[in-house]
Design an enzyme around this catalytic site. Structure first.
Site, PDB file in Angstrom:
ATOM      1  N   LEU A  19       0.823  -1.205   0.000  1.00 30.86           N
ATOM      2  CA  LEU A  19       0.000   0.000   0.000  1.00 30.86           C
ATOM      3  C   LEU A  19       0.858   1.256   0.000  1.00 30.86           C
ATOM      4  O   LEU A  19       0.545   2.240  -0.666  1.00 30.86           O
ATOM      5  CB  LEU A  19      -0.916   0.009   1.232  1.00 30.86           C
ATOM      6  N   VAL A  62      10.671   2.485  11.821  1.00 33.36           N
ATOM      7  CA  VAL A  62       9.803   3.329  12.639  1.00 33.36           C
ATOM      8  C   VAL A  62       9.808   2.952  14.111  1.00 33.36           C
ATOM      9  O   VAL A  62       9.228   3.669  14.939  1.00 33.36           O
ATOM     10  CB  VAL A  62       8.349   3.338  12.105  1.00 33.36           C
ATOM     11  N   TYR A 155      -2.643  -7.708  16.407  1.00 34.68           N
ATOM     12  CA  TYR A 155      -2.800  -6.821  15.250  1.00 34.68           C
ATOM     13  C   TYR A 155      -4.127  -6.080  15.316  1.00 34.68           C
ATOM     14  O   TYR A 155      -4.177  -4.854  15.142  1.00 34.68           O
ATOM     15  CB  TYR A 155      -2.714  -7.647  13.967  1.00 34.68           C
TER      16      TYR A 155
END
Length: 267
Positions: A19, A62, A155
């Site tokens: 994505l 990150v 998740y």
């Protein structure tokens, strides 16, 4: 393309594949200067080279918040500003056959990447935008954060937390003219399903992915399978002035999956 982002600067995390890559390519095609990061440096450099002067890639993990700060700093320092921040980087975690078998070994990693990094990216972008007339921040969540279901519970919890964070921070940042929204993709063909079953042999992995894809299709009112481009189109809307009166929203891009179960009509 219509150059809807001409003169704009965007930062995208996790932009080397899936994505994220689709977002980088669409934003660049619409005229934006895009600074993007990813842990996959080889792939990220290749995408940046293909896009030329429209894109700048930085290796970015990150889980190290200073590297997110560096993305924002590069956008401001090299391109003169920041108008759109897309917190896209995420991982699925490991799928277990039963939650009772889950050792929660991946809990910290999933929450650091899927939630803490989103919060940090929002904060860093918001600090600049608050002093420079506002902007748009977009956080990638998932229909797994909206709709309950079995499997990958960590998740799902992380993505639900992103939704609550997005709505909450949208309220706080609104007086700075900063819009904060979220997209919840669902049933989009990327590698995330396959990665959630890491450790399986190839044959079982392919069978697992086929089973999940079939279940997704059966649960989806629109039978056309979603694409990366569908998500990029939604992201473009939030990054432009077309969404200037929209903040604190969560947009499912899922073919109607979270709207409800498909009704099977018998002839």
């Amino acid at each position: 393309m219509s150059d809807e982002l001409a003169g704009k600067v965007a930062v995208i995390t996790g932009g080397a594949s899936g994505l994220g890559e689709g977002l980088v390519r669409r934003f660049a095609a619409e005229g934006a200067q895009v600074v993007f990061g990813d842990v996959d440096a080889e792939r990220g450099k290749a995408v940046a080279e293909e896009l030329g002067s429209a894109a700048r890639f930085l290796p970015c993990d990150v889980t190290d918040l200073s590297q997110i700060t560096a993305l924002v700093g590069t956008a401001v320092g090299e391109f003169g500003g920041l108008h759109a921040m897309v917190n896209n980087a995420g991982i699925s975690g490991t799928m277990h056959r039963r939650f009772l078998d889950d050792d929660l070994a991946d809990f910290d990693a999933v929450l650091r990447i899927n939630l803490r990094a989103v919060m940090a990216g929002t904060r860093d972008a918001g600090r600049h935008m608050a002093e420079n007339g506002g902007g748009s921040i977009l956080n990638l969540t998932s229909i797994g954060g909206i709709q309950a279901g079995a499997g990958v519970q960590t998740y799902r919890a992380s993505k639900a937390a992103v939704i609550q964070f997005t709505k909450s921070v949208a309220i706080e940042l609104a007086h700075h003219e900063i819009r904060v929204n979220a997209i919840a993709p669902g049933n989009i063909r990327t590698s995330i399903v396959r990665k959630s079953a890491a450790g399986e042999d190839r044959e079982r992995l392919e069978a697992f992915e086929a089973k999940i894809r079939t279940q997704m299709r059966d649960d989806r009112p629109l039978k056309r399978e979603g694409t990366v481009d569908d998500v990029a189109e939604a992201a473009l809307y939030f990054a432009t002035d077309r969404s200037r009166y929209v903040t604190g929203t969560v947009l499912p891009v899922d073919g109607g999956t979270v709207a409800g179960k498909v009704i099977v009509r018998r002839s």
